[in-house]
Design a protein around this motif. Structure first.
Motif, PDB file in Angstrom:
ATOM      1  N   PRO A 270       0.836  -1.214   0.000  1.00  0.00           N
ATOM      2  CA  PRO A 270       0.000   0.000   0.000  1.00  0.00           C
ATOM      3  C   PRO A 270       0.862   1.252   0.000  1.00  0.00           C
ATOM      4  N   GLY A 271       0.511   2.164  -0.937  1.00  0.00           N
ATOM      5  CA  GLY A 271       1.191   3.440  -0.993  1.00  0.00           C
ATOM      6  C   GLY A 271       2.428   3.457  -1.856  1.00  0.00           C
ATOM      7  N   SER A 304      -2.677  -9.758   2.531  1.00  0.00           N
ATOM      8  CA  SER A 304      -3.020  -8.387   2.882  1.00  0.00           C
ATOM      9  C   SER A 304      -4.048  -8.363   4.011  1.00  0.00           C
ATOM     10  N   PRO A 307      -7.607  -2.061   5.372  1.00  0.00           N
ATOM     11  CA  PRO A 307      -7.149  -0.784   5.924  1.00  0.00           C
ATOM     12  C   PRO A 307      -7.939  -0.458   7.184  1.00  0.00           C
ATOM     13  N   GLN A 308      -7.295   0.169   8.149  1.00  0.00           N
ATOM     14  CA  GLN A 308      -7.954   0.494   9.406  1.00  0.00           C
ATOM     15  C   GLN A 308      -8.180   1.986   9.574  1.00  0.00           C
ATOM     16  N   SER A 309      -7.948   2.751   8.533  1.00  0.00           N
ATOM     17  CA  SER A 309      -8.142   4.197   8.609  1.00  0.00           C
ATOM     18  C   SER A 309      -8.315   4.746   7.207  1.00  0.00           C
ATOM     19  N   ALA A 311      -6.591   7.221   6.009  1.00  0.00           N
ATOM     20  CA  ALA A 311      -5.241   7.424   5.481  1.00  0.00           C
ATOM     21  C   ALA A 311      -4.686   6.141   4.891  1.00  0.00           C
ATOM     22  N   ALA A 312      -4.928   5.007   5.569  1.00  0.00           N
ATOM     23  CA  ALA A 312      -4.442   3.719   5.060  1.00  0.00           C
ATOM     24  C   ALA A 312      -5.141   3.359   3.755  1.00  0.00           C
ATOM     25  N   ALA A 315      -3.709   5.451   0.955  1.00  0.00           N
ATOM     26  CA  ALA A 315      -2.386   4.981   0.544  1.00  0.00           C
ATOM     27  C   ALA A 315      -2.465   3.823  -0.444  1.00  0.00           C
ATOM     28  N   ARG A 316      -3.603   3.154  -0.528  1.00  0.00           N
ATOM     29  CA  ARG A 316      -3.747   2.020  -1.445  1.00  0.00           C
ATOM     30  C   ARG A 316      -4.220   2.434  -2.839  1.00  0.00           C
ATOM     31  N   ALA A 493      -5.460  11.836   6.959  1.00  0.00           N
ATOM     32  CA  ALA A 493      -4.906  11.600   8.297  1.00  0.00           C
ATOM     33  C   ALA A 493      -5.560  12.525   9.318  1.00  0.00           C
ATOM     34  N   ASP A 496      -8.867  11.058  10.240  1.00  0.00           N
ATOM     35  CA  ASP A 496      -8.707   9.941  11.175  1.00  0.00           C
ATOM     36  C   ASP A 496      -8.536  10.427  12.606  1.00  0.00           C
TER      37      ASP A 496
END
Length: 531
Positions: A270-271, A304, A307-309, A311-312, A315-316, A493, A496
């Motif tokens: 990711p990212g 994988s 994502p937990q946020s 922002a995460a 990033a993907r 972010a 979040d």
């Protein structure tokens, strides 16, 4: 050139100085952004731009457009105030009965009678106040309903639905006659929002013009600053009136796309960007609109996690590598499957060529036509195993957000979540989709949505995030810094870290996906074919 004020300057009277100049006035040299280079006139233009109505520079989370509340909630609150008013009236009646009894027993009841009289007066005041609050709530609910009807009426007219438009017009006429104050409130709300949504773009365009024109001379700064600001404001008004960026629930892409080859690539962390070495064997999937078959046998990564946020998830979204679409398949404990799809923004400034994520697709999508990039995204979901009716969660940036919006409006899947970052459109996705729109108020691409819908869109709990990403204005700054994916990652972010309860709905989505027993990832590139 930087902005030294937060947009709430207080103009103080001019004060004479020893040298004959003035301090604290509109033309004061110390208020000019670059003393010695910009003259008083440019300072005036800049100050006027600074004091144009504008939103706070900080993170703003709200429910939608000119209407930031739920009309049903307002009406329910008015009913509760009415009920409280009736209870107060009953209590006041009992107090009056007590006063009658006390008057019949004058001996030793002076203090009690005085207390009862004071209580009766307080009850009367609270009764009147509750009645006024209930009336104001009903008027506000009516005003916001009028805004919603206006939006529905415009959509009906654009869709050529004459009968529906006539019904809405009749409903509006009746409401205006019954609630003239609410009508004025509705007009104020729409006008205020129409004036405020492009304010940061106008401010920055004005300062940019002042800086550019002052490279020639002082009058050039005045002309360029005023011209840039007025052109930006005029463009914003035109975009808002056209409504091209506001997608109604009935919006459907027209035409066909392709042929396009879907190319599986090795999933990246990711990212990170996927390099050329990650490109696999080209498949034969053609664009959905061209009638091609889905691509089997894509490389995947079963290791994988969800994502937990926000922002995460951001990033993907594919960036500058070969990948254009990332699909994550979640096998849930009950055996059902859900999918998350991450869709890239424009990757090529060309108007046609090998890359389907180019300006040609931008123009097609914004004009309501099928693009190769949209068709590839549908083909990628099918190749990853998604079946019609299965739940998907969409995360898209810029062109990817346009693609995601149409997936939610017309795709064959159950789009439960739509997260749009830097989107040039605002889609009325309906009550079945949690809509999260992340916008930078200084992003010209977002300005193409014309401020978005005047009423909230999406499921209960949907929200809009706004902030000024890059308040500083530089003459040589032409790269749209507020529209970069990295800038939107910073805003994600901040979301979040927000304690706003509206963000909880999106957190629940991530928590649910985290329950998956297995997560499989596929990523795809695409190539336009000749013919």
């Amino acid at each position: 050139m930087s902005d030294p004020s937060p947009g709430n300057d207080v103009f103080t009277p001019a004060v004479p100085r020893q040298d004959g100049a003035t301090e604290g006035g509109l033309l004061a040299p110390d208020l000019v952004r670059d003393p010695g280079r910009l003259g008083p006139s440019e300072g005036l233009i800049s100050l006027l731009a600074d004091n144009w109505p504008r939103a706070d520079d900080g993170l703003q989370i709200r429910s939608g457009g000119a209407v930031a509340v739920d009309t049903a909630t307002l009406s329910a609150a008015a009913v509760r105030f009415d009920a409280a008013r009736e209870e107060l009236a009953a209590i006041a009646g009992r107090v009056r009965a007590l006063q009658d009894v006390l008057r019949m027993l004058p001996a030793h009841t002076d203090d009690a009678r005085a207390a009862a009289s004071a209580l009766a007066a307080q009850l009367q005041a609270v009764h009147e106040e509750s009645e006024e609050i209930a009336r104001a709530l009903r008027e506000a609910a009516c005003a916001y309903e009028m805004v919603e009807i206006q939006a529905e009426h415009r959509a009906a007219v654009l869709a050529g639905e004459g009968a529906r438009a006539d019904r809405l017009d009749a409903r509006m006429t009746a409401l205006v006659e019954q609630h003239p104050d609410a009508w004025r409130m509705a007009l104020d709300a729409e006008f205020g929002y129409a004036l405020s949504w492009p304010s940061e773009l106008v401010r920055q365009a004005t300062h940019w013009g002042v800086g550019l024109g002052s490279e020639i001379n002082d009058p050039g700064g005045v002309v360029a600053g005023a011209g840039a600001g007025l052109l930006t404001l005029g463009g914003a008004v035109a975009v808002g009136l056209a409504g091209t960026g506001r997608l109604p629930r009935e919006a459907r892409l027209t035409g066909t796309a392709g042929p396009v080859t879907l190319i599986p690539v090795t999933p990246a962390a990711p990212g990170s960007a996927v390099g050329a070495a990650g490109v696999g064997t080209a498949g034969t999937a053609r664009a959905a609109g061209a009638g091609g078959a889905a691509l089997p046998g894509s490389p995947s990564s079963p290791t994988s996690v969800a994502p937990q946020s926000l922002a995460a998830a951001t990033a993907r979204i594919p960036g500058s590598g070969d990948s254009r679409v990332r699909v994550e398949r979640y096998t849930m404990p009950d055996g059902s499957r859900q999918y998350a799809v991450y869709i890239a923004g424009m990757q090529s400034g060309a108007m046609g060529g090998d890359d389907a994520w180019d300006n040609a697709s931008n123009v097609e999508l914004f004009a309501g036509r099928m693009s190769d990039s949209y068709a590839v995204t549908e083909a990628a979901l099918a190749a990853a195993g998604a079946q019609p009716g299965e739940a998907i969660h969409v995360f898209g940036f810029s062109q990817g957000a346009m693609i995601g919006s149409h997936l939610a409006l017309e795709g064959p899947y159950d789009t439960q979540t739509l997260v749009s970052l830097g989107s040039p459109v605002d889609a009325d996705v309906g009550p079945g989709t949690l809509s999260v729109s992340v916008r930078h108020s200084d992003d010209p691409v977002v300005g193409l949505a014309g401020g978005g819908h005047a009423q909230p869109v999406g499921a209960s709990g949907s929200f809009i995030v706004e902030r000024v990403s890059d308040p500083d204005v530089a003459v040589d700054e032409v790269g749209l810094p507020a529209h970069r994916l990295t800038a939107y990652a910073e805003t994600a972010a901040l979301v979040d870290g927000s304690s706003d309860p509206r963000v909880d709905g999106l957190r629940h989505v991530f928590d649910d996906l985290a329950r998956a027993d297995a997560v499989d990832v596929t990523e795809y590139a695409a190539r336009r074919d000749a013919g």
